[in-house]
Design a protein around this motif. Structure first.
Motif, PDB file in Angstrom:
ATOM      1  N   VAL A   1       0.833  -1.203   0.000  1.00 44.30           N
ATOM      2  CA  VAL A   1       0.000   0.000   0.000  1.00 44.30           C
ATOM      3  C   VAL A   1       0.867   1.253   0.000  1.00 44.30           C
ATOM      4  CG1 VAL A   1      -1.643   1.339   1.371  1.00 44.30           C
ATOM      5  CG2 VAL A   1      -1.955  -1.121   1.100  1.00 44.30           C
ATOM      6  N   GLU A   2       1.977   1.193   0.737  1.00 42.97           N
ATOM      7  CA  GLU A   2       2.862   2.342   0.878  1.00 42.97           C
ATOM      8  C   GLU A   2       3.825   2.490  -0.304  1.00 42.97           C
ATOM      9  OE1 GLU A   2       2.863   4.520   3.306  1.00 42.97           O
ATOM     10  OE2 GLU A   2       1.465   3.578   4.703  1.00 42.97           O
ATOM     11  N   LYS A   3       3.725   1.542  -1.268  1.00 38.64           N
ATOM     12  CA  LYS A   3       4.618   1.545  -2.430  1.00 38.64           C
ATOM     13  C   LYS A   3       6.087   1.406  -1.993  1.00 38.64           C
ATOM     14  CE  LYS A   3       1.530   4.031  -5.562  1.00 38.64           C
ATOM     15  NZ  LYS A   3       0.346   3.763  -4.748  1.00 38.64           N
ATOM     16  N   LEU A   4       6.293   0.537  -1.015  1.00 43.26           N
ATOM     17  CA  LEU A   4       7.636   0.209  -0.537  1.00 43.26           C
ATOM     18  C   LEU A   4       7.868  -1.282  -0.725  1.00 43.26           C
ATOM     19  CD1 LEU A   4       7.659   2.194   2.839  1.00 43.26           C
ATOM     20  CD2 LEU A   4       8.884   2.816   0.742  1.00 43.26           C
ATOM     21  N   GLU A   5       9.128  -1.681  -0.631  1.00 39.59           N
ATOM     22  CA  GLU A   5       9.482  -3.088  -0.738  1.00 39.59           C
ATOM     23  C   GLU A   5      10.288  -3.512   0.475  1.00 39.59           C
ATOM     24  OE1 GLU A   5      11.256  -4.303  -4.340  1.00 39.59           O
ATOM     25  OE2 GLU A   5       9.618  -3.563  -5.610  1.00 39.59           O
ATOM     26  N   PRO A   6      10.140  -4.771   0.890  1.00 42.25           N
ATOM     27  CA  PRO A   6      10.964  -5.227   2.012  1.00 42.25           C
ATOM     28  C   PRO A   6      12.433  -5.251   1.624  1.00 42.25           C
ATOM     29  CG  PRO A   6       9.417  -6.953   1.271  1.00 42.25           C
ATOM     30  CD  PRO A   6       9.245  -5.796   0.377  1.00 42.25           C
ATOM     31  N   ALA A   7      13.279  -5.099   2.639  1.00 39.69           N
ATOM     32  CA  ALA A   7      14.719  -5.179   2.416  1.00 39.69           C
ATOM     33  C   ALA A   7      15.123  -6.638   2.232  1.00 39.69           C
ATOM     34  CB  ALA A   7      15.466  -4.575   3.600  1.00 39.69           C
ATOM     35  N   GLY A   8      16.320  -6.838   1.695  1.00 42.38           N
ATOM     36  CA  GLY A   8      16.834  -8.185   1.548  1.00 42.38           C
ATOM     37  C   GLY A   8      17.166  -8.799   2.903  1.00 42.38           C
ATOM     38  N   ARG A   9      17.457 -10.093   2.887  1.00 41.75           N
ATOM     39  CA  ARG A   9      17.745 -10.813   4.122  1.00 41.75           C
ATOM     40  C   ARG A   9      19.100 -10.392   4.670  1.00 41.75           C
ATOM     41  NH1 ARG A   9      19.141 -16.702   5.633  1.00 41.75           N
ATOM     42  NH2 ARG A   9      17.661 -17.229   7.282  1.00 41.75           N
ATOM     43  N   ALA A  10      19.201 -10.254   5.968  1.00 40.64           N
ATOM     44  CA  ALA A  10      20.477  -9.924   6.613  1.00 40.64           C
ATOM     45  C   ALA A  10      21.450 -11.085   6.424  1.00 40.64           C
ATOM     46  CB  ALA A  10      20.249  -9.656   8.099  1.00 40.64           C
ATOM     47  N   ASP A  11      22.748 -10.794   6.521  1.00 46.13           N
ATOM     48  CA  ASP A  11      23.731 -11.867   6.399  1.00 46.13           C
ATOM     49  C   ASP A  11      23.658 -12.783   7.622  1.00 46.13           C
ATOM     50  OD1 ASP A  11      25.946 -11.136   8.450  1.00 46.13           O
ATOM     51  OD2 ASP A  11      25.662  -9.257   7.364  1.00 46.13           O
ATOM     52  N   LYS A  12      24.259 -13.956   7.502  1.00 43.46           N
ATOM     53  CA  LYS A  12      24.112 -14.974   8.543  1.00 43.46           C
ATOM     54  C   LYS A  12      24.756 -14.550   9.855  1.00 43.46           C
ATOM     55  CE  LYS A  12      23.754 -19.347   7.441  1.00 43.46           C
ATOM     56  NZ  LYS A  12      24.012 -20.743   6.994  1.00 43.46           N
ATOM     57  N   TYR A  13      25.838 -13.779   9.788  1.00 47.42           N
ATOM     58  CA  TYR A  13      26.450 -13.288  11.020  1.00 47.42           C
ATOM     59  C   TYR A  13      25.471 -12.394  11.779  1.00 47.42           C
ATOM     60  CZ  TYR A  13      31.049 -14.789   9.267  1.00 47.42           C
ATOM     61  OH  TYR A  13      32.117 -15.518   8.814  1.00 47.42           O
TER      62      TYR A  13
ATOM     63  N   THR B   1      11.101 -15.799  13.290  1.00 44.86           N
ATOM     64  CA  THR B   1      11.266 -16.518  12.026  1.00 44.86           C
ATOM     65  C   THR B   1      10.535 -15.824  10.880  1.00 44.86           C
ATOM     66  OG1 THR B   1       9.396 -17.970  12.574  1.00 44.86           O
ATOM     67  CG2 THR B   1      11.617 -18.771  13.107  1.00 44.86           C
ATOM     68  N   SER B   2       9.947 -14.678  11.148  1.00 44.61           N
ATOM     69  CA  SER B   2       9.315 -13.915  10.069  1.00 44.61           C
ATOM     70  C   SER B   2      10.389 -13.337   9.156  1.00 44.61           C
ATOM     71  CB  SER B   2       8.453 -12.785  10.644  1.00 44.61           C
ATOM     72  OG  SER B   2       9.262 -11.813  11.296  1.00 44.61           O
ATOM     73  N   ALA B   3      10.047 -13.179   7.895  1.00 46.51           N
ATOM     74  CA  ALA B   3      10.978 -12.561   6.951  1.00 46.51           C
ATOM     75  C   ALA B   3      11.238 -11.107   7.327  1.00 46.51           C
ATOM     76  CB  ALA B   3      10.411 -12.654   5.537  1.00 46.51           C
ATOM     77  N   ALA B   4      10.220 -10.451   7.916  1.00 46.81           N
ATOM     78  CA  ALA B   4      10.390  -9.054   8.322  1.00 46.81           C
ATOM     79  C   ALA B   4      11.495  -8.925   9.360  1.00 46.81           C
ATOM     80  CB  ALA B   4       9.076  -8.509   8.876  1.00 46.81           C
ATOM     81  N   TYR B   5      11.514  -9.844  10.318  1.00 48.64           N
ATOM     82  CA  TYR B   5      12.554  -9.813  11.349  1.00 48.64           C
ATOM     83  C   TYR B   5      13.921 -10.100  10.754  1.00 48.64           C
ATOM     84  CZ  TYR B   5      15.213 -11.126  15.518  1.00 48.64           C
ATOM     85  OH  TYR B   5      16.172 -11.217  16.507  1.00 48.64           O
ATOM     86  N   GLN B   6      13.990 -10.934   9.736  1.00 46.31           N
ATOM     87  CA  GLN B   6      15.267 -11.354   9.170  1.00 46.31           C
ATOM     88  C   GLN B   6      15.815 -10.383   8.126  1.00 46.31           C
ATOM     89  OE1 GLN B   6      15.469 -15.736   8.255  1.00 46.31           O
ATOM     90  NE2 GLN B   6      13.353 -15.712   8.993  1.00 46.31           N
ATOM     91  N   GLN B   7      15.127  -9.259   7.896  1.00 49.04           N
ATOM     92  CA  GLN B   7      15.602  -8.286   6.915  1.00 49.04           C
ATOM     93  C   GLN B   7      16.912  -7.635   7.352  1.00 49.04           C
ATOM     94  OE1 GLN B   7      12.056  -5.845   5.017  1.00 49.04           O
ATOM     95  NE2 GLN B   7      11.746  -6.053   7.213  1.00 49.04           N
TER      96      GLN B   7
ATOM     97  N   ARG C   1      12.608  -2.620   6.835  1.00 47.70           N
ATOM     98  CA  ARG C   1      13.988  -3.028   7.105  1.00 47.70           C
ATOM     99  C   ARG C   1      14.010  -3.733   8.454  1.00 47.70           C
ATOM    100  NH1 ARG C   1      13.565   2.521   8.056  1.00 47.70           N
ATOM    101  NH2 ARG C   1      14.387   3.295  10.035  1.00 47.70           N
ATOM    102  N   GLY C   2      15.128  -4.380   8.763  1.00 44.29           N
ATOM    103  CA  GLY C   2      15.232  -5.117  10.009  1.00 44.29           C
ATOM    104  C   GLY C   2      15.375  -4.194  11.211  1.00 44.29           C
ATOM    105  N   PRO C   3      15.103  -4.723  12.410  1.00 47.87           N
ATOM    106  CA  PRO C   3      15.194  -3.899  13.626  1.00 47.87           C
ATOM    107  C   PRO C   3      16.638  -3.563  13.966  1.00 47.87           C
ATOM    108  CG  PRO C   3      14.747  -6.187  14.195  1.00 47.87           C
ATOM    109  CD  PRO C   3      14.676  -6.105  12.702  1.00 47.87           C
ATOM    110  N   ARG C   4      16.862  -2.324  14.361  1.00 47.34           N
ATOM    111  CA  ARG C   4      18.198  -1.879  14.792  1.00 47.34           C
ATOM    112  C   ARG C   4      17.999  -0.935  15.959  1.00 47.34           C
ATOM    113  NH1 ARG C   4      23.565  -1.279  13.077  1.00 47.34           N
ATOM    114  NH2 ARG C   4      24.539   0.714  13.593  1.00 47.34           N
TER     115      ARG C   4
END
Length: 780
Positions: A159-171, A544-550, A570-573
């Motif tokens: 709706v906001e015309k945004l896209e989720p960020a990619g997955r964070a690296d494994k570290y 385990t949500s994709a949102a958390y893993q961004q 984007r992921g939480p910081r």
């Protein structure tokens, strides 16, 4: 789509919640009372024209449809409505609303909203948080989703015309999940296993391992202890120490055992009223014995007993209902539909416990070491028998028996409980107190008697349920309760993502913020109940949500659009809590003790030479051995003098319930992590680890220290700069050998035999720098 036309019309309100302040916001296509109107009236009108009949001005009521339509609104005709006329009056007109002296003035947009609302019929609606959650359908979205949480979030991004960020690296993922679930970084072995596992489900398996670790309970207990206002002292001016750590251990063990949140609730509020309560259930009731007590000379015990009961009412509603019930203690609530009489009906549930602001904290539950209680019982029997035998005898007679009696009494004095914990105990019979309304909250100015009951605006009390704390606890976690599941789901969401779906975690009433994703909040609330209040399962769903893993990396444009990451594109910081900052430093240094449970400990802190107002020195003797390296949750919590480095990172003193800690960023925090003895010692210990375990080359040792702290390898540029720092520091320390020894050993202790002081000091500098990188203090 239901998602677009739900209770708050998210597609329409998006601009209102997240637009740049400078942007003009158009009026909604259709007015929603809860979303558009209630905040305006609550912030500007309800204080004088709301629920409180004693302070209501001009007999005008705007919080109800009947009150507003009768006196100030002509339905369908905003220009004929007194409400609009008052709002548009000039500042010098005595009829202008809000009055000029308040300093408040509605914006043109707010007046436009009210006009449109009146034109559309001036309809009212129950406050959203007081309506039972209805499980919404999971929305469709063009973004791939396997987790329902992502479906709600990503549909909103669409709706906001945004896209989720990619997955964070494994570290980053390993560190983020470990910190959120255990409060500690992953161990090197856990990290290596995860890095090498490229099969499907590797991340989920890591999460399961983290949820099963004993560190899980220690971490999540910290949050609950803030709510429980847990402290190892009684508070007020003299603030004497109290023994209540058994309750802290109960909380840790309950989280580790994954005790359902409904059972957790009942045990803490009314464990003593359960059939044949276990010691564990009795310990749980110390939740409401964490209230402060005042043993200062000359105080009125009944006054402070009453203060404690008030605190229990306020805390209970705050923790489980997200409701500022305390506002109704002295008068009917000015914003929410809670009367003063209803406040004291809730007060009545808690007004019949046996504690009464006593210095001895009674009633208490004792705990005995193996064999001690049996021995005490046997000695008491011997004493009784000897006293009977000696009754009426002259002093000179039976001297041996009298000596034996004295010896037994001396022994009896040594046979004491290993520990005690204050508990709740219900009064019975003629000991029970009557509850009466207190005018202006004054315990000496009493009104009519009131009996136990709950606010009429909320769900009904269960039919046939006893009017006691047990019945009240079951009312709190009942299926009809519109608030508890929402409040709990929001609280755990806040801990994982940094900000609650309702930002005002402590306030779900009229003065609270609207949820950013209301359908998601209702889905989570109903899911938590459907999962039978299984916290570990709920947390697994979130992490385990994709949102958390961004990835948490953010572009300038996205930061400008959504600086607080409410949309979760984007992921939480966010910054770590005070305990996590300290524990992580000790963990990286190899100093952190795994010892669990037991009495509170005193880690190292600077001696200040300062005395409390009505007590001795606030300095303390550091605990011996590994106790000084235990996790922050075990640190002695003295209300008048909280552990300084934790306070600097926003830990509260816990005089009262704390729902949401502040997150500040101050120079004092850098001074702590650079100079506090705990952090200096951690840097020294990490330096020695790097020398002994990091490898032969400087680059290898830099990589070892860097990974110990940040759970990732350094970039080439980072490694080069740290190696250069080491070389420069070593050169300086080699010219100042005495300073090198001091810097490398104080406070940790002597260097290993044969160690080079200048080398150890230089690596201490490097370790200190790494430990002070912003990445060390944040989830990334």
């Amino acid at each position: 789509m239901r998602f677009l036309t739900g209770r708050f019309g998210l597609a329409l309100v998006a601009g209102a919640l997240f637009a740049h302040p400078a942007q003009a916001q158009p009026l909604p296509a259709k007015i929603d009372y809860n979303r558009d109107v209630r905040p305006i009236l609550s912030n500007n009108c309800f204080q004088c024209h709301g629920p409180d009949e004693k302070t209501r001005k001009a007999r005008l009521r705007l919080d109800t449809k009947d009150g507003a339509h009768e006196t100030s609104i002509v339905v369908g005709k905003p220009d004929s409505s007194e409400l609009i006329a008052r709002l548009l009056a000039t500042p010098d007109d005595a009829s202008v609303m809000p009055p000029a002296k308040t300093g408040k003035k509605l914006t043109d947009r707010e007046i436009g909203v009210l006009k449109q609302w009146i034109k559309e019929g001036a309809n009212y609606a129950p406050h959203w948080a007081y309506m039972t959650p209805v499980r919404p359908e999971v929305p469709k979205t063009k973004f791939p989703t396997a987790n329902p949480v992502d479906a709600f979030l990503f549909a909103r991004l669409e709706v906001e015309k945004l896209e989720p960020a990619g997955r964070a690296d494994k570290y980053a993922l390993a560190r983020r999940a470990a910190l959120d679930l255990t409060g500690l970084p992953p161990t090197p072995d856990e990290l290596d296993v995860f890095l090498k596992d490229d099969t499907v489900g590797a991340y989920e398996r890591l999460v399961e391992k983290l949820l099963a670790k004993p560190a899980f309970g220690e971490h999540w207990a910290r949050m609950w202890l803030d709510l429980a206002r847990y402290a190892d002292s009684a508070g007020y001016a003299d603030d004497p120490l109290r023994t209540i750590w058994k309750y802290r251990d109960y909380v840790i063990q309950s989280f580790n055992a994954n005790k359902p949140l409904d059972q957790f609730t009942v045990e803490q509020l009314a464990g003593d009223l359960l059939p044949n309560p276990t010691p564990e259930q009795l310990i749980a009731t110390a939740f409401h014995r964490n209230t402060m007590t005042n043993s200062e000379g000359g105080t009125n015990d009944e006054e402070f007993r009453n203060v404690a009961v008030v605190d229990r009412v306020n805390t209970t509603y705050m923790v489980w209902m997200g409701t500022s019930m305390g506002c109704a203690q002295c008068h009917t609530h000015k914003y929410d539909p809670f009367s003063q009489t209803e406040y004291f009906r809730s007060f009545a549930f808690f007004n019949n416990t046996a504690d009464a602001d006593r210095a001895d904290e009674s009633p208490v539950l004792p705990f005995w070491a193996d064999g001690v209680l049996a021995k005490r019982t046997a000695v008491e029997k011997q004493v009784a028998e000897l006293e009977v035998a000696l009754k009426g005898k002259k002093p000179e007679e039976l001297k041996a028996q009298r000596d034996a009696l004295a010896a037994l009494k001396k022994e009896l004095a040594t046979l004491r409980p290993e520990s005690t914990v204050p508990v709740l105990k219900e009064l019975s019979g003629n000991q029970r107190r009557k509850t009466r309304l207190q005018f202006r909250g004054n315990f000496l100015d009493l009104g009519d008697e009131v009996t136990e009951g709950t606010p009429a605006a909320l769900h009904p009390y269960p039919k046939g349920a006893p009017k006691d704390r047990l019945g009240f606890a079951n009312w709190l976690i009942g299926a009809e309760n519109p608030l508890t599941a929402r409040v709990m789901a929001n609280r755990f969401w806040e801990q994982i993502f940094g900000t609650g779906i309702v930002r005002t975690t402590e306030e779900f009433g009229a003065q609270g913020e609207l949820p950013s994703h209301p359908e998601l909040l209702d889905w989570l609330a109903t899911e938590l109940v459907a999962q039978r209040w299984d916290l570990k399962k709920f947390l697994k769903l979130l992490v385990t949500s994709a949102a958390y893993q961004q990835s948490s990396k953010v572009t300038a444009a996205l930061y400008e659009r959504d600086p607080d990451n409410r949309l979760l594109a984007r992921g939480p910081r966010v910054r770590l809590t005070a305990e996590m900052v300290r524990d992580q430093a000790l963990f990286a240094a190899g100093l952190l003790s795994p010892k669990m449970l037991g009495p509170s400990v005193r880690p190292q802190q600077p001696n200040l030479g300062v005395s409390a107002a009505f007590g001795g020195s606030i300095d303390w003797q550091t605990s011996a051995g590994e106790d000084k390296y235990r996790r922050g949750v075990y640190t002695q919590w003295r209300r008048s003098n909280p552990y300084p480095s934790l306070s600097t990172f926003d830990a509260p003193n816990r005089d009262t319930c704390v729902v949401r800690r502040a997150r500040t960023n101050t120079p004092l925090q850098a001074l702590v992590t650079m100079n506090d003895p705990v952090y200096v010692e951690a840097a020294q210990a990490l330096a020695r680890r790097a020398i002994e375990q990091g490898g032969k080359t400087d680059a290898e040792r830099v990589a070892f220290a860097f990974r110990a702290c940040l759970v990732r390898p350094p970039s080439d540029a980072e490694a080069a700069r740290l190696v250069k720092l080491y070389d420069e520091a070593k050169l300086k320390f080699s010219k100042q050998p005495a300073k090198a020894v001091q810097f490398a050993t104080n406070p940790l202790g002597p260097l290993p035999k044969g160690a080079d002081p200048s080398e150890a000091a230089a690596w201490t500098v490097v370790a200190n720098v790494i430990m002070n990188l912003d990445e060390m203090l944040l989830k990334r």
